[in-house]
Scaffold this motif. Structure first.
Motif, PDB file in Angstrom:
ATOM      1  N   SER A   1       0.835  -1.199   0.000  1.00 17.16           N
ATOM      2  CA  SER A   1       0.000   0.000   0.000  1.00 17.16           C
ATOM      3  C   SER A   1       0.866   1.243   0.000  1.00 17.16           C
ATOM      4  O   SER A   1       1.810   1.354   0.789  1.00 17.16           O
ATOM      5  CB  SER A   1      -0.919  -0.011   1.225  1.00 17.16           C
ATOM      6  OG  SER A   1      -1.630   1.202   1.310  1.00 17.16           O
TER       7      SER A   1
ATOM      8  N   ARG B   1      -2.827   8.177   5.818  1.00 16.50           N
ATOM      9  CA  ARG B   1      -3.388   7.983   7.158  1.00 16.50           C
ATOM     10  C   ARG B   1      -4.709   7.231   7.101  1.00 16.50           C
ATOM     11  O   ARG B   1      -4.972   6.334   7.909  1.00 16.50           O
ATOM     12  CB  ARG B   1      -3.598   9.341   7.827  1.00 16.50           C
ATOM     13  CG  ARG B   1      -2.334   9.979   8.275  1.00 16.50           C
ATOM     14  CD  ARG B   1      -2.599  11.048   9.321  1.00 16.50           C
ATOM     15  NE  ARG B   1      -1.350  11.685   9.670  1.00 16.50           N
ATOM     16  CZ  ARG B   1      -0.829  12.722   9.042  1.00 16.50           C
ATOM     17  NH1 ARG B   1      -1.458  13.258   8.041  1.00 16.50           N
ATOM     18  NH2 ARG B   1       0.338  13.217   9.407  1.00 16.50           N
TER      19      ARG B   1
ATOM     20  N   SER C   1      -5.834   5.221   4.741  1.00 14.87           N
ATOM     21  CA  SER C   1      -5.686   3.831   4.292  1.00 14.87           C
ATOM     22  C   SER C   1      -5.082   2.958   5.385  1.00 14.87           C
ATOM     23  O   SER C   1      -5.387   1.758   5.459  1.00 14.87           O
ATOM     24  CB  SER C   1      -4.810   3.771   3.041  1.00 14.87           C
ATOM     25  OG  SER C   1      -3.495   4.226   3.328  1.00 14.87           O
ATOM     26  N   ARG C   2      -4.236   3.539   6.215  1.00 15.97           N
ATOM     27  CA  ARG C   2      -3.639   2.739   7.290  1.00 15.97           C
ATOM     28  C   ARG C   2      -4.715   2.200   8.232  1.00 15.97           C
ATOM     29  O   ARG C   2      -4.690   1.040   8.649  1.00 15.97           O
ATOM     30  CB  ARG C   2      -2.624   3.580   8.069  1.00 15.97           C
ATOM     31  CG  ARG C   2      -1.954   2.833   9.202  1.00 15.97           C
ATOM     32  CD  ARG C   2      -0.912   3.716   9.856  1.00 15.97           C
ATOM     33  NE  ARG C   2       0.337   3.742   9.104  1.00 15.97           N
ATOM     34  CZ  ARG C   2       1.312   2.839   9.202  1.00 15.97           C
ATOM     35  NH1 ARG C   2       1.164   1.787  10.017  1.00 15.97           N
ATOM     36  NH2 ARG C   2       2.418   2.936   8.499  1.00 15.97           N
ATOM     37  N   ARG C   3      -5.690   3.058   8.523  1.00 19.90           N
ATOM     38  CA  ARG C   3      -6.777   2.624   9.409  1.00 19.90           C
ATOM     39  C   ARG C   3      -7.556   1.476   8.765  1.00 19.90           C
ATOM     40  O   ARG C   3      -7.886   0.479   9.414  1.00 19.90           O
ATOM     41  CB  ARG C   3      -7.725   3.786   9.693  1.00 19.90           C
ATOM     42  CG  ARG C   3      -7.293   4.636  10.856  1.00 19.90           C
ATOM     43  CD  ARG C   3      -8.418   5.401  11.440  1.00 19.90           C
ATOM     44  NE  ARG C   3      -8.910   6.439  10.570  1.00 19.90           N
ATOM     45  CZ  ARG C   3      -9.901   7.258  10.869  1.00 19.90           C
ATOM     46  NH1 ARG C   3     -10.516   7.137  12.021  1.00 19.90           N
ATOM     47  NH2 ARG C   3     -10.291   8.175  10.040  1.00 19.90           N
TER      48      ARG C   3
ATOM     49  N   ASP D   1      -5.443  -1.742   8.645  1.00 18.85           N
ATOM     50  CA  ASP D   1      -5.333  -2.385   9.953  1.00 18.85           C
ATOM     51  C   ASP D   1      -6.635  -3.106  10.311  1.00 18.85           C
ATOM     52  O   ASP D   1      -6.620  -4.230  10.843  1.00 18.85           O
ATOM     53  CB  ASP D   1      -4.982  -1.352  11.025  1.00 18.85           C
ATOM     54  CG  ASP D   1      -3.569  -0.816  10.863  1.00 18.85           C
ATOM     55  OD1 ASP D   1      -3.256   0.259  11.407  1.00 18.85           O
ATOM     56  OD2 ASP D   1      -2.768  -1.493  10.159  1.00 18.85           O
TER      57      ASP D   1
ATOM     58  N   GLU E   1       0.702  -6.050  10.397  1.00 22.88           N
ATOM     59  CA  GLU E   1       1.520  -5.299   9.442  1.00 22.88           C
ATOM     60  C   GLU E   1       2.740  -6.136   9.061  1.00 22.88           C
ATOM     61  O   GLU E   1       3.488  -6.621   9.915  1.00 22.88           O
ATOM     62  CB  GLU E   1       1.944  -3.976  10.092  1.00 22.88           C
ATOM     63  CG  GLU E   1       3.099  -3.268   9.395  1.00 22.88           C
ATOM     64  CD  GLU E   1       2.683  -2.469   8.169  1.00 22.88           C
ATOM     65  OE1 GLU E   1       1.662  -1.800   8.245  1.00 22.88           O
ATOM     66  OE2 GLU E   1       3.391  -2.513   7.153  1.00 22.88           O
TER      67      GLU E   1
ATOM     68  N   THR F   1       2.769  -1.432   4.283  1.00 25.37           N
ATOM     69  CA  THR F   1       2.368  -0.033   4.091  1.00 25.37           C
ATOM     70  C   THR F   1       3.622   0.804   3.898  1.00 25.37           C
ATOM     71  O   THR F   1       4.438   0.913   4.822  1.00 25.37           O
ATOM     72  CB  THR F   1       1.585   0.480   5.307  1.00 25.37           C
ATOM     73  OG1 THR F   1       0.490  -0.405   5.552  1.00 25.37           O
ATOM     74  CG2 THR F   1       1.036   1.867   5.039  1.00 25.37           C
TER      75      THR F   1
ATOM     76  N   GLY G   1       3.407   4.000   2.949  1.00 25.39           N
ATOM     77  CA  GLY G   1       3.088   5.363   3.380  1.00 25.39           C
ATOM     78  C   GLY G   1       3.008   6.369   2.239  1.00 25.39           C
ATOM     79  O   GLY G   1       2.787   6.021   1.081  1.00 25.39           O
TER      80      GLY G   1
ATOM     81  N   GLU H   1       4.557  12.531  11.746  1.00 30.70           N
ATOM     82  CA  GLU H   1       3.863  11.326  12.218  1.00 30.70           C
ATOM     83  C   GLU H   1       3.766  11.308  13.735  1.00 30.70           C
ATOM     84  O   GLU H   1       3.434  10.269  14.336  1.00 30.70           O
ATOM     85  CB  GLU H   1       4.614  10.065  11.743  1.00 30.70           C
ATOM     86  CG  GLU H   1       4.711   9.926  10.228  1.00 30.70           C
ATOM     87  CD  GLU H   1       3.388   9.523   9.599  1.00 30.70           C
ATOM     88  OE1 GLU H   1       2.534   8.933  10.303  1.00 30.70           O
ATOM     89  OE2 GLU H   1       3.177   9.804   8.408  1.00 30.70           O
TER      90      GLU H   1
END
Lengths: 494, 219, 259
Positions: free
Chosen positions: A318, A327, A329-331, A334, A344, A350, A352, B102
């Motif tokens: 990703s 941000r 897509s990370r949620r 997960d 992960e 990911t 980023g 971050e």
């Protein structure tokens, strides 16, 4: 003559000393009077009311009463006069002082004509005729201009001007006549029209526009706005309430009507089949290029597709060309990963946010191939499929131009509803088949959920979306009814 | 001597930016079309330089925002209370972002403030579309009639309700999206591409010089 | 064709890039030729674009009423993918600023990309200097609102809703935030002219704007509003190339249909 005006009765110019005559009297009618600057007394007042000012006018000043005669006799005259008085003139002054005083109209002796003047004139003429008195001489170059008269030959017309008919210059062309020049009226020269410059034209048009506009006082404008705001805001709030009700009520009622009545479009079906046909362990590059504004329709798409990919056992990498997309897509990753028991790095990676949007997609593939960003990919040929979630068409275009075209990697896309018109040509392009599948908006996500057999938030929102669409259509119709009703009323009253 | 210096200065002020723009623009164009190591390296260098310059431009923009709102606060102009809120929040986010983009603070701000605000603001679009459609989609002409009919068909055909009304509705919607809409979009894209090329060529050839002041331009 | 592909491949040019090159290359000599011809023979006739014609009226109304004009230059910037749209927006701003400097109209220009902000400031300042009013330049009239599209929309909505604006001009690269801004303008009764190149945003432009500039019409601002010779020349060259593309499409249709 200095043209200085003087009142009536003044006989001498106070500036230059010239003899002054009344208007209408020619100089030959008035006998000369000797100038008596030293003995002249103060000029007497005439009936015309000449005003005598005791001011020194020799410096060029002109008093309020024009033509003021100066007071002389006591050394207060103009400077030139005082100089003359101061300069000794020898016998001349004595002669002038001793000269007889002339009567009015009487010429001095030296100007008087002798009694036998006429006889002298006639005798001189006879002598000139007899003796051939030489004519007055003119310069040779001027004499050369006189044309030689030739018999029988007409002189060609020349533009040299008129020929002098008499006098010393008789026969010579091109002499300057005084009278004709003074008598010729000046003809006006037509002026060429000047084209105004563009800037001047624009300013003139702006000025014209401003002048043509009727004046509107500021108070009237403010009042008009307030009245419109009240009426318009009531209609607007009614529309907002209708829409809010259309969106909320089906959700509150838990309606599932769309699940049984929905059809799936060809684009979504093609996308499903492309993912369904992936072999076990295929590497899939997923790019999340959307911002929170369109997250409402992109996140359901991402969730259902990622779910399908992990079900097929695909290795998901990703990335994102936007920081918000990374941000968001990370949620999602997960959540979906956890539902499949992945953490992960196990079923997905990911990478980023990729900096440099313009060159991002190419940089991603090159970095994956050469920089070892992922152990799963040794080169671009290792990537089995690219799944692009584009909130705006420029992200889709970047992936198509920089990766799909040059590397030929198969690609499918999920786009927002507003990006669909831009994305559709790439899906419909049967020649190059740039997109193998296309999913559009929340409806596309609902169709995908239907195909997957797993009802999710997209399907749950379909009834609400249907009612909202119908409400908007009704509002359009009501708006047109109001518009035509207003026009009919206007015609009847007019 | 002073006159010569002034003439040189004026000449440099006019020609140097143009020469730089033309040279670098041509290089970037060559980098796009040709794959050669030296050109690629130079092109990459200038791209990175652009990113750095844009980052500094962001700083300039931030200073402008703070200046405008601080002036509003000092002069107590209309809405100065909101300017206080803006300046305070900007400073809070800047301080929270010092550890990095971050960091926990920035992530919390994004998840709980920025994302909900952005989503809520964009959700206004639905209401604004409705009011815009009510006010703007009036049948004033034949073209407007075509526009209104197309909008109604696509709106209804896009959702399951359309199929309920009849099979022809989603089919008509698909035809509208696949044929006239795609054709129109392609036409607009071609025109826009030509306009973009023209704009770029004018800058490359020095006809347009947005990087100089108007009085230096010969246009 | 194979030989050509080989040659191009040796030069490092892909097939797609070769097509792009073929489209780009004629622009340079044609632009030079047409530019010179226009200088010699004068300005060619242009079809009327109501958006630009009405813009003059709206600016005049704003001047008459003593209110200000707002120019939104979009969410693109210099050096981004929307550079061309941003340059088009600068042309519109140049015209509005010149009119404003000549008539005393107040102008507020908003940008979302910080790279556009100093250029826009320079354009406004130069307009005032050219009119002979350098002292009237207000640096605060060009405002950088936010680089985030939603925040930019919110900032401009506030300006249109609460400042005394009469005329709203929106030209440049926009996303969905276009409707947020234009709807507030329409609600407040502002006279609006707008245009963008994004096909998906044009449906928002039509119902909310008084006058619409569709797609490449925004690139014609320099020719219609400023009358620049090079812009007129590039319009002519675009027309010629567009005709060539249409001809190619028609020939392609015939060939595919007959084959």
């Amino acid at each position: 003559m200095c043209d200085t005006p003087h009142p009536a009765g003044i006989t001498e110019c106070t500036q230059c000393g010239a003899r002054l005559l009344p208007l209408g009297v020619s100089p030959s009618e008035v006998p000369l009077e000797p100038l008596r600057p030293a003995e002249q007394s103060t000029p007497s007042r005439e009936d015309e009311g000449a005003v005598v000012e005791e001011s020194d006018l020799g410096e060029g000043e002109i008093g309020e009463d024009v033509g003021v005669a100066e007071k002389v006799g006591d050394g207060t005259g103009p400077p030139w006069l005082r100089k003359l008085e101061a300069t000794p003139v020898g016998g001349l002054a004595e002669e002038a002082a001793g000269a007889e005083k002339l009567e009015r109209g009487e010429l001095p002796d030296w100007l008087e004509l002798p009694p036998d003047f006429d006889e002298m004139l006639s005798e001189a003429a006879l002598i000139a005729d007899e003796e051939g008195v030489a004519a007055a001489q003119i310069p040779p170059w001027l004499e050369a201009l006189r044309p030689e008269p030739e018999e029988g030959v007409e002189e060609p017309a020349q533009a040299a001007g008129p020929t002098e008919a008499a006098g010393l210059l008789r026969g010579i062309r091109g002499t300057l006549g005084i009278e004709p020049i003074l008598a010729i009226s000046r003809r006006s020269v037509p002026v060429e029209p000047v084209a105004p410059s563009t800037a001047a034209q624009e300013r003139a048009e702006l000025f014209g526009a401003v002048v043509r506009e009727p004046a509107r006082p500021g108070v009237m404008i403010a009042q008009r706005r307030r009245v419109e705001t009240l009426a318009a805001s009531s209609a607007r709030w009614m529309m907002y309430l209708i829409l809010a009700a259309a969106a909320v009520v089906p959700i509150l009622l838990g309606s599932r009507w769309s699940e049984t009545n929905m059809t799936v479009t060809g684009g979504t079906t093609a996308m499903y089949e492309a993912i369904e046909g992936l072999p076990q362990g295929a590497v899939v590059l997923v790019s999340h290029d959307y911002d929170p504004g369109v997250a409402g329709e992109m996140i359901p798409q991402a969730r259902v597709v990622l779910n399908h990919l992990l079900e097929r056992g695909a290795q998901v990498i990703s990335v994102s060309l936007t920081p918000e997309g990374a941000r968001l897509s990370r949620r999602v990753l997960d959540e979906v990963g956890a539902s499949h028991g992945y953490a992960e790095g196990e079923g997905y990676q990911t990478l980023g946010y990729v900096v440099g949007v313009e060159a991002g997609p190419r940089a991603v593939v090159e970095a994956l191939a050469t920089a070892g960003w992922s152990d799963l990919v040794g080169g671009a040929e290792d990537i089995a499929l690219i799944v692009e979630f584009a909130g705006a068409p420029e992200y889709l275009r970047l992936w198509l131009e920089q990766v799909q075209g040059p590397y030929g990697i198969p690609m499918v896309a999920g786009v927002s509803a507003t990006a669909d018109p831009f994305a559709r040509p790439y899906y419909r392009n049967e020649a190059s088949r740039q997109l193998m599948g296309l999913m559009t908006g929340l409806v596309g996500a609902a169709e995908y959920e239907l195909l997957s057999g797993e009802a999710g938030p997209a399907l749950a929102g379909m009834d609400s979306q249907s009612v909202v669409h119908v409400a908007i259509v009704l509002l359009i119709l009501v708006g047109n009814v109001a518009y035509f009703g207003g026009r009919l009323r206007g015609r009847k009253s007019g | 001597m002073r006159r010569i210096g002034r003439a040189v200065s004026v000449g440099l002020r006019r020609s140097l930016p143009m020469a730089m723009a033309m040279a670098i623009g041509s290089l970037m164009l060559l980098d796009f079309f040709f794959d050669e190591a030296h050109i690629n390296a130079l092109g990459g260098f200038f791209l990175e330089s652009t990113v750095i310059i844009v980052a500094f431009a962001l700083l300039l923009g931030l200073l402008n925002v703070l200046t405008v709102h601080l002036r509003r606060i000092i002069k107590r102009e209309g809405g100065w209370i909101y300017s206080i809120a803006l300046v305070s929040i900007a400073l809070i986010v800047i301080i929270a972002g010092i550890p990095g983009p971050e960091s926990a603070g920035v992530t919390w701000i994004f998840d709980h403030i920025q994302f909900p605000l952005q989503a809520a603001t964009f959700s206004l679009l639905a209401f604004f579309v409705a009011t815009a459609a009510y006010r703007g989609l009036r049948v004033r002409s034949l073209e407007a009639l075509a526009f209104v009919l197309t909008a109604v068909i696509v709106l209804i055909g896009q959702v399951p309700v359309g199929r309920y009304l009849g099979e022809f509705v989603p089919a008509l919607k698909d035809w509208i999206l696949n044929v006239p809409s795609t054709a129109g979009v392609r036409g607009i894209i071609i025109g826009v591409a030509l306009g973009t090329i023209a704009t770029g060529v004018r800058v490359l050839m020095g006809f347009d010089r947005p990087y100089t002041s108007e009085r230096d331009s010969t246009q | 064709m194979g030989f050509l592909s080989e040659v191009l491949g040796n030069l490092g040019i892909g097939e797609q890039q070769a097509l792009m090159f073929a489209l780009l290359l004629p622009f340079f000599p044609l632009l030079l030729i047409v530019n010179r011809r226009i200088r010699e023979r004068g300005r060619p006739p242009l079809r009327p674009i109501p958006g630009y014609a009405e813009l003059q009226e709206y600016l005049g109304e704003a001047t008459e009423s003593g209110r200000s004009a707002h120019v939104s230059m979009g969410t693109g910037g210099i050096g981004t993918g929307a550079t061309a749209e941003s340059l088009a927006a600068l042309n519109v701003l140049e015209h509005v600023a010149a009119q404003a400097a000549a008539t005393g109209l107040d102008v507020v220009a908003t940008v979302s990309d910080p790279s556009l902000w100093p250029v826009a400031q320079d354009v406004v300042r130069e307009a005032r200097v050219a009119q002979g009013y350098p002292e009237s330049n207000d640096p605060g009239c060009v405002r950088f609102v936010s680089s985030d599209k939603v925040a930019y929309a919110a900032g401009v909505m506030d300006i249109l809703g609460h400042e005394d604006v009469s005329c709203n001009v929106m030209v440049g690269s926009f996303g969905d935030e276009f409707l947020l801004i234009s709807e507030v303008g329409a609600r407040n009764g502002l006279r609006q002219v707008g245009g963008t190149t994004s096909p998906q945003i044009l449906p928002f432009v039509y119902p909310s704007m008084d006058q619409t500039l569709i797609g490449e019409e925004i690139f014609a601002a320099g020719a219609y509003l400023l009358g620049k010779t090079s812009h007129l020349a590039s319009l002519a060259v675009q027309d010629w190339l567009r005709s060539a593309i249409i001809l190619t499409i028609l020939i392609g249709i015939l060939v595919r249909s007959l084959a």
